[in-house]
Design a protein around this motif. Structure first.
Motif, PDB file in Angstrom:
ATOM      1  N   SER A 190       0.829  -1.200   0.000  1.00 15.55           N
ATOM      2  CA  SER A 190       0.000   0.000   0.000  1.00 15.55           C
ATOM      3  C   SER A 190       0.867   1.255   0.000  1.00 15.55           C
ATOM      4  O   SER A 190       1.984   1.259   0.534  1.00 15.55           O
ATOM      5  N   GLN A 191       0.342   2.321  -0.598  1.00 17.65           N
ATOM      6  CA  GLN A 191       1.089   3.571  -0.678  1.00 17.65           C
ATOM      7  C   GLN A 191       1.386   4.123   0.717  1.00 17.65           C
ATOM      8  O   GLN A 191       2.468   4.655   0.964  1.00 17.65           O
ATOM      9  N   ALA A 192       0.442   3.981   1.628  1.00 10.92           N
ATOM     10  CA  ALA A 192       0.637   4.497   2.985  1.00 10.92           C
ATOM     11  C   ALA A 192       1.760   3.760   3.695  1.00 10.92           C
ATOM     12  O   ALA A 192       2.616   4.370   4.349  1.00 10.92           O
ATOM     13  N   GLU A 193       1.779   2.423   3.558  1.00 11.30           N
ATOM     14  CA  GLU A 193       2.820   1.635   4.214  1.00 11.30           C
ATOM     15  C   GLU A 193       4.184   1.919   3.597  1.00 11.30           C
ATOM     16  O   GLU A 193       5.194   2.038   4.290  1.00 11.30           O
ATOM     17  N   LEU A 194       4.218   2.036   2.270  1.00 15.24           N
ATOM     18  CA  LEU A 194       5.462   2.327   1.583  1.00 15.24           C
ATOM     19  C   LEU A 194       6.004   3.696   1.991  1.00 15.24           C
ATOM     20  O   LEU A 194       7.199   3.850   2.267  1.00 15.24           O
ATOM     21  N   ALA A 195       5.133   4.704   2.059  1.00 18.93           N
ATOM     22  CA  ALA A 195       5.553   6.045   2.453  1.00 18.93           C
ATOM     23  C   ALA A 195       6.086   6.046   3.881  1.00 18.93           C
ATOM     24  O   ALA A 195       7.075   6.718   4.193  1.00 18.93           O
ATOM     25  N   ARG A 196       5.447   5.263   4.751  1.00 19.92           N
ATOM     26  CA  ARG A 196       5.916   5.187   6.141  1.00 19.92           C
ATOM     27  C   ARG A 196       7.315   4.597   6.221  1.00 19.92           C
ATOM     28  O   ARG A 196       8.182   5.093   6.957  1.00 19.92           O
ATOM     29  N   GLN A 197       7.561   3.537   5.438  1.00 18.11           N
ATOM     30  CA  GLN A 197       8.875   2.906   5.449  1.00 18.11           C
ATOM     31  C   GLN A 197       9.951   3.860   4.926  1.00 18.11           C
ATOM     32  O   GLN A 197      11.045   3.952   5.493  1.00 18.11           O
ATOM     33  N   VAL A 198       9.642   4.567   3.839  1.00 21.46           N
ATOM     34  CA  VAL A 198      10.600   5.507   3.258  1.00 21.46           C
ATOM     35  C   VAL A 198      10.894   6.646   4.232  1.00 21.46           C
ATOM     36  O   VAL A 198      12.050   7.053   4.426  1.00 21.46           O
ATOM     37  N   GLN A 199       9.870   7.176   4.869  1.00 21.29           N
ATOM     38  CA  GLN A 199      10.057   8.258   5.838  1.00 21.29           C
ATOM     39  C   GLN A 199      10.915   7.806   7.020  1.00 21.29           C
ATOM     40  O   GLN A 199      11.749   8.555   7.511  1.00 21.29           O
ATOM     41  N   GLU A 200      10.703   6.565   7.453  1.00 23.15           N
ATOM     42  CA  GLU A 200      11.489   6.048   8.577  1.00 23.15           C
ATOM     43  C   GLU A 200      12.952   5.877   8.188  1.00 23.15           C
ATOM     44  O   GLU A 200      13.860   6.208   8.960  1.00 23.15           O
ATOM     45  N   LEU A 201      13.195   5.382   6.978  1.00 24.07           N
ATOM     46  CA  LEU A 201      14.567   5.266   6.484  1.00 24.07           C
ATOM     47  C   LEU A 201      15.208   6.643   6.342  1.00 24.07           C
ATOM     48  O   LEU A 201      16.373   6.856   6.718  1.00 24.07           O
ATOM     49  N   HIS A 202      14.460   7.581   5.799  1.00 22.69           N
ATOM     50  CA  HIS A 202      14.952   8.940   5.596  1.00 22.69           C
ATOM     51  C   HIS A 202      15.348   9.576   6.932  1.00 22.69           C
ATOM     52  O   HIS A 202      16.425  10.148   7.070  1.00 22.69           O
ATOM     53  N   ARG A 203      14.483   9.442   7.917  1.00 21.89           N
ATOM     54  CA  ARG A 203      14.756  10.032   9.227  1.00 21.89           C
ATOM     55  C   ARG A 203      15.980   9.405   9.881  1.00 21.89           C
ATOM     56  O   ARG A 203      16.845  10.090  10.424  1.00 21.89           O
ATOM     57  N   SER A 204      16.088   8.058   9.814  1.00 25.85           N
ATOM     58  CA  SER A 204      17.211   7.390  10.453  1.00 25.85           C
ATOM     59  C   SER A 204      18.523   7.703   9.748  1.00 25.85           C
ATOM     60  O   SER A 204      19.581   7.785  10.391  1.00 25.85           O
ATOM     61  N   MET A 205      18.486   7.931   8.419  1.00 27.69           N
ATOM     62  CA  MET A 205      19.693   8.320   7.693  1.00 27.69           C
ATOM     63  C   MET A 205      20.154   9.719   8.111  1.00 27.69           C
ATOM     64  O   MET A 205      21.347   9.956   8.303  1.00 27.69           O
TER      65      MET A 205
END
Length: 286
Positions: A39-54
Motif C-alpha cells: 500500500s502507498q501508505a505503508e510504503l511512504a511510512r517505510q521511506v520516511q522512517e529510512l529517511h529520518r534514520s539516515m
C-alpha cells in the motif's frame, strides 16, 4: 569506502533541505519496482522512517553502516527486510527499495557539476550500496528462519501418533525416514506413551517406500526406546518387497512382532489385550 565527517554532514544537509521532494520521488521509485504489492501508505511510512534514520546517523557523524552511529539505521533496515520476507517479497525487491535512493540523490545533485559534487555522490552511493547489501543479508536470515520453522512444523505434521483405543497407540509413517524425522517420531511416540500410559504401540511402515539399513536402524532404536518406557511395539506394513530387502540386507528384528498390514497388527494387539483382560478377570474372581 567510509564517509568522512564533512561528507556525512553534507549528506545530512542534502537529505534535510530536500526532504519533501526526496521522500516523494523515493516512494514513487520504490512503488514502481513493487508494482502495487504494498500500500502507498505503508510504503511512504517505510521511506520516511529510512529517511529520518539516515539523517540522524549522518548528523551524528556516520562513517559507515557498521559504525556506532549506524546502529539505529541498521535496526530500521533489518526490520524492513524482515517485514518484506514475511510478506513474500524477494531479496531483490527489498534491496531495490534502498538502491532507488541513488537515482533520487542524483536528481538533486545534478545542478552541481563540480568535482566535489561528483565525489560526494560516489561516497553517498557507496553508503547506499552498503545499506542494500545489509538488507539482503537480513532478508536471507529471516527467510532461512522461516524455512526452518516450516520444516519443523512439516516434520511434526508428517509424524502423527494416533490413539487407537485405550492402551494402544499407532504411528503411521509415510515417506522417507531420515535421522531428523526419526528423532521426531521417537520423541512424539515416547511422549504419547507417557501421556496415555499405553502398553502397546504399532509402528506402521506401509507408506514408507523403501527400507534400507539406515531406516531399519531408526525403527529399531524407536522400538528399544519404547520398551524402556514399558511398551511393546508391533511393526506393520511389511510388504513382500520390503521383506525381501530386509532379508537381503541381513537385518534382524529379533523378537519384535511384525505384521504384513495394519489390520493384522490391530488383530494381534486385540488378542494380546483380550488375553490380558481375561487373566485380570480370573484373578479378580479367585
Amino acid at each position: 569506502m567510509a564517509l568522512s565527517a564533512e561528507e556525512s554532514g553534507r549528506l545530512a544537509r542534502l537529505l534535510t533541505a530536500n526532504a519533501e521532494r526526496l521522500i516523494q520521488r523515493w516512494t514513487e521509485a520504490v512503488g514502481r519496482s513493487l508494482r502495487g504489492r504494498l500500500s502507498q501508505a505503508e510504503l511512504a511510512r517505510q521511506v520516511q522512517e529510512l529517511h529520518r534514520s539516515m539523517i540522524d546517523a549522518a548528523e551524528n557523524g556516520l562513517t559507515d553502516l557498521e559504525s556506532e552511529q549506524g546502529g539505529e539505521l541498521r535496526a530500521v533496515l533489518a526490520e524492513l527486510s524482515r517485514g518484506r520476507a514475511r510478506q513474500g517479497f524477494t531479496a531483490t525487491e527489498t534491496a531495490i527499495s534502498v538502491f532507488a535512493l541513488k537515482g533520487v540523490l542524483l536528481e538533486l545533485m545534478e545542478q552541481g557539476q563540480d568535482v566535489a559534487t561528483l565525489r560526494d555522490f560516489v561516497a553517498f552511493s557507496a553508503l547506499i550500496d552498503e545499506m542494500g547489501l545489509f538488507t539482503c543479508e537480513s532478508f536471507v536470515r529471516t527467510r532461512e528462519s522461516l524455512i526452518a520453522d516450516q520444516a519443523e512444523q512439516l516434520l511434526e505434521l508428517s509424524t502423527p501418533v494416533v490413539k487407537i483405543w485405550e492402551g494402544v497407540v499407532a504411528v503411521p509413517l509415510v515417506g522417507t525416514l531420515d535421522s531428523a524425522r526419526a528423532q521426531v517420531v521417537m520423541e512424539r511416540l515416547l511422549q504419547t506413551l507417557v501421556d496415555t500410559g499405553s502398553p502397546y504401540a504399532i509402528i506402521d511402515i506401509t507408506g514408507v517406500p523403501a527400507v534400507d539399513t539406515q531406516v531399519a536402524q531408526h525403527i529399531l532404536k524407536t522400538v528399544v526406546a519404547a520398551r524402556l518406557m514399558g511398551a511393546d511395539c508391533i511393526i506393520s506394513g511389511i510388504r513382500p518387497q520390503i521383506a525381501q530387502t530386509i532379508v537381503a540386507l541381513g537385518i534382524e528384528f529379533g523378537d519384535i512382532a511384525t505384521k504384513a498390514s495394519l489390520a493384522d497388527a490391530l488383530g494381534h494387539v486385540l488378542r494380546l489385550t483380550g488375553a490380558g483382560n481375561a487373566r485380570r478377570h480370573q484373578r479378580r474372581e479367585s
